[in-house]
Design a protein around this motif. Structure first.
Motif, short mmCIF file in Angstrom:
data_model
loop_
_atom_site.label_atom_id
_atom_site.label_comp_id
_atom_site.label_asym_id
_atom_site.label_seq_id
_atom_site.Cartn_x
_atom_site.Cartn_y
_atom_site.Cartn_z
N MET A 39 -5.32 6.44 -4.02
CA MET A 39 -3.90 6.26 -3.73
C MET A 39 -3.69 4.83 -3.25
O MET A 39 -4.06 4.47 -2.15
CB MET A 39 -3.46 7.28 -2.67
N GLY A 40 -3.08 4.00 -4.08
CA GLY A 40 -2.85 2.61 -3.72
C GLY A 40 -1.42 2.38 -3.27
O GLY A 40 -0.54 3.21 -3.49
N GLN A 41 -1.22 1.24 -2.64
CA GLN A 41 0.14 0.89 -2.24
C GLN A 41 0.38 -0.60 -2.43
O GLN A 41 -0.54 -1.40 -2.34
CB GLN A 41 0.43 1.31 -0.81
N LYS A 42 1.63 -0.92 -2.71
CA LYS A 42 2.04 -2.30 -2.94
C LYS A 42 3.22 -2.59 -2.03
O LYS A 42 4.13 -1.74 -1.89
CB LYS A 42 2.44 -2.44 -4.41
N VAL A 43 3.25 -3.75 -1.42
CA VAL A 43 4.37 -4.13 -0.56
C VAL A 43 5.55 -4.55 -1.44
O VAL A 43 5.43 -5.46 -2.25
CB VAL A 43 3.98 -5.30 0.39
N ASN B 130 7.68 8.39 -11.91
CA ASN B 130 7.71 9.63 -11.12
C ASN B 130 6.49 9.89 -10.25
O ASN B 130 6.58 10.62 -9.28
CB ASN B 130 7.97 10.82 -12.03
N ASN B 131 5.34 9.33 -10.57
CA ASN B 131 4.18 9.58 -9.71
C ASN B 131 4.05 8.53 -8.61
O ASN B 131 3.02 8.42 -7.98
CB ASN B 131 2.89 9.67 -10.54
N SER C 175 9.11 -2.59 6.79
CA SER C 175 8.48 -2.87 5.49
C SER C 175 8.86 -1.77 4.50
O SER C 175 9.31 -0.69 4.90
CB SER C 175 6.94 -2.93 5.62
N VAL C 176 8.68 -2.07 3.24
CA VAL C 176 8.87 -1.08 2.18
C VAL C 176 7.67 -1.14 1.27
O VAL C 176 7.28 -2.23 0.81
CB VAL C 176 10.17 -1.35 1.38
N TYR C 177 7.07 0.01 1.01
CA TYR C 177 5.89 0.10 0.17
C TYR C 177 6.17 0.97 -1.05
O TYR C 177 6.93 1.94 -0.99
CB TYR C 177 4.72 0.75 0.93
N LEU C 178 5.49 0.63 -2.14
CA LEU C 178 5.44 1.48 -3.32
C LEU C 178 4.06 2.13 -3.30
O LEU C 178 3.04 1.43 -3.31
CB LEU C 178 5.63 0.65 -4.59
N ILE C 179 4.03 3.45 -3.24
CA ILE C 179 2.77 4.18 -3.07
C ILE C 179 2.53 5.05 -4.30
O ILE C 179 3.41 5.80 -4.72
CB ILE C 179 2.82 5.06 -1.80
N GLU C 180 1.34 4.95 -4.85
CA GLU C 180 0.95 5.83 -5.96
C GLU C 180 0.48 7.14 -5.38
O GLU C 180 -0.34 7.17 -4.47
CB GLU C 180 -0.17 5.19 -6.78
N LYS C 181 1.03 8.24 -5.90
CA LYS C 181 0.64 9.57 -5.40
C LYS C 181 -0.71 9.98 -5.94
O LYS C 181 -1.12 9.65 -6.99
CB LYS C 181 1.69 10.61 -5.81
#
Length: 179
Positions: free
Chosen positions: A1-5, A157-158, A173-179
């Motif tokens: 599960m990765g995340q991007k700022v 969607n994921n 902060s706002v992150y985009l997180i892969e489920k």
């Protein structure tokens, strides 16, 4: 599960000031306008916008409320675990007022539909607008669009958008997180 700022603290602050300025352009002295933060996470954005309007732009007539939409949601009885209600705090009239709903992320539009139903318990507004920090395009289930948006993001969607506030999460902060 990765995340991007998606947004760091500085970018969030710049966006909040831009949104506050856009509200001032439209609503001037706020004498006929009320701000309503949607529970649970929209209240952090609403509180922050109201604080910027009061302190940085010296707007005196800010009426700020918090609206719980739990029992107005169309998925209220569909989940496995019972939903927990939050507090509604609206100590002013919305009758014939310009209402600005404030929420952190606009996703399917269902929360806004619930808010439109819930606000009717407090009167009939003259106009209702929507301010959102993040607008997730391509995921709407209902024809609802923001009047004021901080940033528009294309999310599949994921992936999930996670907004953090200092008041709750110890950082802006706002992150985009892969489920």
């Amino acid at each position: 599960m990765g995340q991007k700022v998606l947004l760091n603290e500085k970018e969030v602050n710049i966006i909040l000031h831009r949104l506050a300025c856009q509200l001032i352009e439209k609503h001037n002295d706020f004498s006929n306008t009320v701000l309503i933060g949607l529970q649970p996470r929209g209240i952090f954005l609403a509180d922050r916008i109201a604080k910027i309007l009061r302190e940085d732009y010296k707007v005196k007539n800010i009426h700020l409320g918090h609206l719980d939409i739990t029992f107005f949601r169309d998925d209220f009885r569909r989940g496995e675990k019972p939903l927990e209600a939050n507090t509604t705090k609206i100590n002013f009239l919305v009758e014939d007022k310009n209402v600005v709903f404030i929420d952190d992320v606009l996703y399917t539009g269902r929360s806004i539909r619930a808010a439109l139903t819930a606000i009717q318990s407090f009167g009939r507004p003259n106009e209702i607008e929507l301010l959102t920090l993040i607008d997730r395009r391509f995921s709407r289930h209902l024809p609802i669009q923001p009047n004021y948006r901080g940033r528009q993001v294309d999310v599949i969607n994921n992936e999930k958008v996670k907004v953090n506030w200092k008041e709750n999460d110890h950082e802006d902060s706002v992150y985009l997180i892969e489920k």
